[in-house]
Structure formats: C-alpha cells, structure tokens
Scaffold this active site. Sequence first.
Site, PDB file in Angstrom:
ATOM      1  N   GLU A  31      12.809  91.471  75.917  1.00 33.45           N
ATOM      2  CA  GLU A  31      12.216  92.292  74.853  1.00 33.45           C
ATOM      3  C   GLU A  31      11.675  93.599  75.424  1.00 33.45           C
ATOM      4  OE1 GLU A  31      13.143  92.110  71.726  1.00 33.45           O
ATOM      5  OE2 GLU A  31      12.231  90.143  71.446  1.00 33.45           O
ATOM      6  N   GLY A 128      11.167  94.617  57.673  1.00 33.59           N
ATOM      7  CA  GLY A 128       9.892  94.625  58.399  1.00 33.59           C
ATOM      8  C   GLY A 128       9.601  93.313  59.111  1.00 33.59           C
ATOM      9  N   LEU A 131      14.022  91.686  62.128  1.00 38.71           N
ATOM     10  CA  LEU A 131      15.366  91.097  62.195  1.00 38.71           C
ATOM     11  C   LEU A 131      16.446  92.175  62.089  1.00 38.71           C
ATOM     12  CD1 LEU A 131      14.764  87.939  59.976  1.00 38.71           C
ATOM     13  CD2 LEU A 131      14.600  88.178  62.449  1.00 38.71           C
ATOM     14  N   SER A 132      16.021  93.426  62.205  1.00 36.33           N
ATOM     15  CA  SER A 132      16.945  94.559  62.288  1.00 36.33           C
ATOM     16  C   SER A 132      17.768  94.791  61.031  1.00 36.33           C
ATOM     17  CB  SER A 132      17.888  94.401  63.485  1.00 36.33           C
ATOM     18  OG  SER A 132      17.144  94.315  64.637  1.00 36.33           O
ATOM     19  N   ASP A 178      19.864  96.181  68.793  1.00 35.12           N
ATOM     20  CA  ASP A 178      20.038  95.701  67.422  1.00 35.12           C
ATOM     21  C   ASP A 178      21.443  95.988  66.893  1.00 35.12           C
ATOM     22  OD1 ASP A 178      17.389  95.308  67.884  1.00 35.12           O
ATOM     23  OD2 ASP A 178      16.689  96.863  66.513  1.00 35.12           O
ATOM     24  N   TYR A 228       5.681 102.194  69.276  1.00 31.13           N
ATOM     25  CA  TYR A 228       6.957 101.925  69.949  1.00 31.13           C
ATOM     26  C   TYR A 228       7.344 103.099  70.846  1.00 31.13           C
ATOM     27  CZ  TYR A 228      11.871 100.556  70.512  1.00 31.13           C
ATOM     28  OH  TYR A 228      13.095 100.199  71.032  1.00 31.13           O
TER      29      TYR A 228
HETATM   30  C1  GLA Z   1      13.378  96.995  68.257  1.00 31.81           C
HETATM   31  C2  GLA Z   1      14.324  98.070  68.744  1.00 31.81           C
HETATM   32  C3  GLA Z   1      15.194  97.527  69.876  1.00 31.81           C
HETATM   33  C4  GLA Z   1      14.361  96.882  70.976  1.00 31.81           C
HETATM   34  C5  GLA Z   1      13.342  95.922  70.378  1.00 31.81           C
HETATM   35  C6  GLA Z   1      12.378  95.409  71.411  1.00 31.81           C
HETATM   36  O1  GLA Z   1      14.092  95.949  67.667  1.00 31.81           O
HETATM   37  O2  GLA Z   1      15.127  98.527  67.711  1.00 31.81           O
HETATM   38  O3  GLA Z   1      16.004  98.548  70.400  1.00 31.81           O
HETATM   39  O4  GLA Z   1      13.749  97.852  71.770  1.00 31.81           O
HETATM   40  O5  GLA Z   1      12.593  96.520  69.324  1.00 31.81           O
HETATM   41  O6  GLA Z   1      13.049  94.629  72.339  1.00 31.81           O
END
Ligand code: GLA
Length: 395
Positions: A31, A128, A131-132, A178, A228
């Site tokens: 992560e 949110g 889960l992308s 993601d 982030y």
């Molecule tokens: C989000 C970002 C990814 C990655 C994760 C953390 O999902 O989109 O690129 O950095 O956080 O691992």
Amino acid sequence: MSAIRTHFLTHFKYNSSLAVQSPGRINLIGEHTDYNNGFVLPAAIDKYVEVAIGKRTDGNIHMVAIDLNKKAEVSIKNLKPHSSQWVNYIIGVVYQAIHKIDTNNSSSQLEALNNGFDICIKGNIPSGAGLSSSAAVECAVLFAINELYDLQFNKMEMALMAQKAENEFAGVKCGLMDMFASIHGQKNKVILLDCASLDFHYYPLDLTDYSIVLFDTQIKHSLASSAYNTRRLECEQGVHLIQQYHPHVKTLRDVTIEQVEKYLGPITDTPAKIYKRCKYIVSEIQRVQAAVLDLEVGAMQAFGKKMFETHEGLSKMYEVSCPELDFLVEAVKNNENVIGARMMGAGFGGCTINIIKKSALEMVTQQVAASYAQQTNKELAVYVTSIEEGTHLIK
Ligand code: GLA
C-alpha cells in the site's frame, strides 16, 4: 439485452455499438508503494462499472450517468477539466487518447475519434470506499472508445493513460495500481506488479478455505484531499536527502532500510515525519516480495501476518488510517479465524480487507458488525468479494 444497453437505448433512442464492464479492485498487500516505484499485489473484483457506447458524427460527447441521474455534453475539440468530477473521469481519458494518437501520428484514428460518441454509464462499486470506482470508470471508457474506433491501444498503454487522466483531469496524483488492476485482472488471480519496470506476474489465490471480506467503515475518504499528495511529497523529500549521498537513488525503491536509518533516522536532523514515511515504504516494498513467496508455498498464515504488519505501518508510521479502520483491524487481530487484516487503499476511511476462514465467516462478520455499531454508531457494510476478470466487452 444487457441492462446497460437498455439504458443506452432509452436515452439515445438507438442501439449501442458495444458495451464494456470494468471492475473495481482490492489490494492484498503493498500500500502506497506504487508511486514509490515499489510492488503491489492487487486483483479485480466482482463490483464494476458498465458503459454502453455509440458513434456520433458531430464531434460531441454526450454522457449520461444513470446512478447520478445526470447528463452532460461537451465538444471533443479542446477538452479541458470540467466542473463536474464525474465528467472528468470520462473526458480525461478521451483527452489522453487524443494526445497519444497525436504523438503516434495516426491521423485516420484521430479523424475517427473526433466524430465523438454517446455514452451511458452505471456501476455498483460503492464510491469513496477505496475500491477504485473512478479508475473503473476511466478504464471502461478508454476500453470502449478503443474498441469503438479501433484505436489499437494495448492494456498497459490504457492503464497508463487512465492514470494520467486521473492525475491531470481529476487532480489526484495517484499511482498506477488501480487502473492496472482494473484492466489486467484475471479470475481467481492476484497480480504482482513491479511499478518500476511494469513487469507483472499472476499468482493463483486459493480461496477454497478462505474468503476475502471487506469491512466498509462507511467513512468517505476523499483522495483528492491534500493528505495523499502530501505523503507523496514527504517520500520525495526523503529521496532527495538520500540522493545527496547516493546519486543513483531515484525513488524509495532504490533505498535500503540501513540508508533510511543512516540518513533520515533519529540520529539525523531529518524531521521525524519524513523518517517514518520512508521507513514504512521501504519496509512495505520488502514485505510484498516476502509475501509473494508465502503465497507460492501456500503459507497463508504467514501471508496474513504480513497484512497485520502493513496495517501497523500504515497506521503508526505512514499515518493514513483513522480510528474506525484501526478499530476494525483491532477487532479481528486475535481472532483465530481471521488470518490477516489491514486497511486498504489510500486510507482515511474506506475499507479493511480481511482473509477469513470460510467456516467462521458468518460468525466473524456478525461479531465485527455488532461491535462496530456499538463503538461508532455506524452501520458496517460487509462485502464478501470474489476475484474476477478485468475490463472486457459484454454482450
Ligand atoms: C489509491 C491510489 C493508488 C495507490 C493507493 C495506495 O488507491 O489511487 O495509486 O497509491 O491509493 O496504495
């Protein structure tokens, strides 16, 4: 006719040419390592976004987001970030496609794409939750226009373009994980991606005895929130400090734990924050490589232990957890039926990922949901996930 094609027909009054499904993702371990050129171990899941698409001839893009009950129209000429974020996820990848075709000098493809398209979009990935869902939208749209206008992009090109779209149009400096996972997913397999070389390798994940369960805090994280991007900067600052002594060091991938201690550790005057961030990342990059060896020999307990270690690092050193995520991991830590658990994704909310013995699935989820409700007054959402195929055409 699939539901998404029916929606398309209702809105645009003609049949779509094709439809695409693109999944969300989980990440077993690794992560915040993607943007540090490290390793990640994601997989595509059984929650997805679907789009149906058809050609236009007037150079416009007409978009309908069924779940949001919204529509938008833009001209494909001079695309720029839009005031509605959901529109950015669509036009951001179109912009990247145009740019790429331009640099490849493929004028006939550019001419084709410039005709524009109608697109209808719908999904079931909770937004949110980490889960992308945004990556799934970007990959679905890009895959669809690639097919519709035969643009000839390969999967890795599309993943990289979708990442750029998220960086430039959605304003999030995310890594590649993601989009990569959404596009490259394979059923019942996790994918080890080396974010430096972009080499990747599929590992079967034997889930005969275990389930992968996501516990959703229902706390909405906002990736675009500055935290982030700040973490990225802090990692870069660490790299910069080490670089002064080791010019070959370009990212934290090139750094050893000894170097972190020597150049950033408590004996130096480096801010403690930078030290902690970098120490977590360098340890995590090593942990993923060790975790994959566990998978190879089926040592699931050892693998799960590493997930707990990752959580500890994310919470205490990288500081991207939140009380609810910590509570959920703590709640299963000494449970013999849970072999691994940790927060997943960017953090500050969203889900924990848990590997739970199938035989105890119901008991564990009930216990955790009850204690979560008691502790937080919030309802825990539970998703028992399966690992599925990446972005693909649907009937
Ligand atoms: C989000 C970002 C990814 C990655 C994760 C953390 O999902 O989109 O690129 O950095 O956080 O691992």
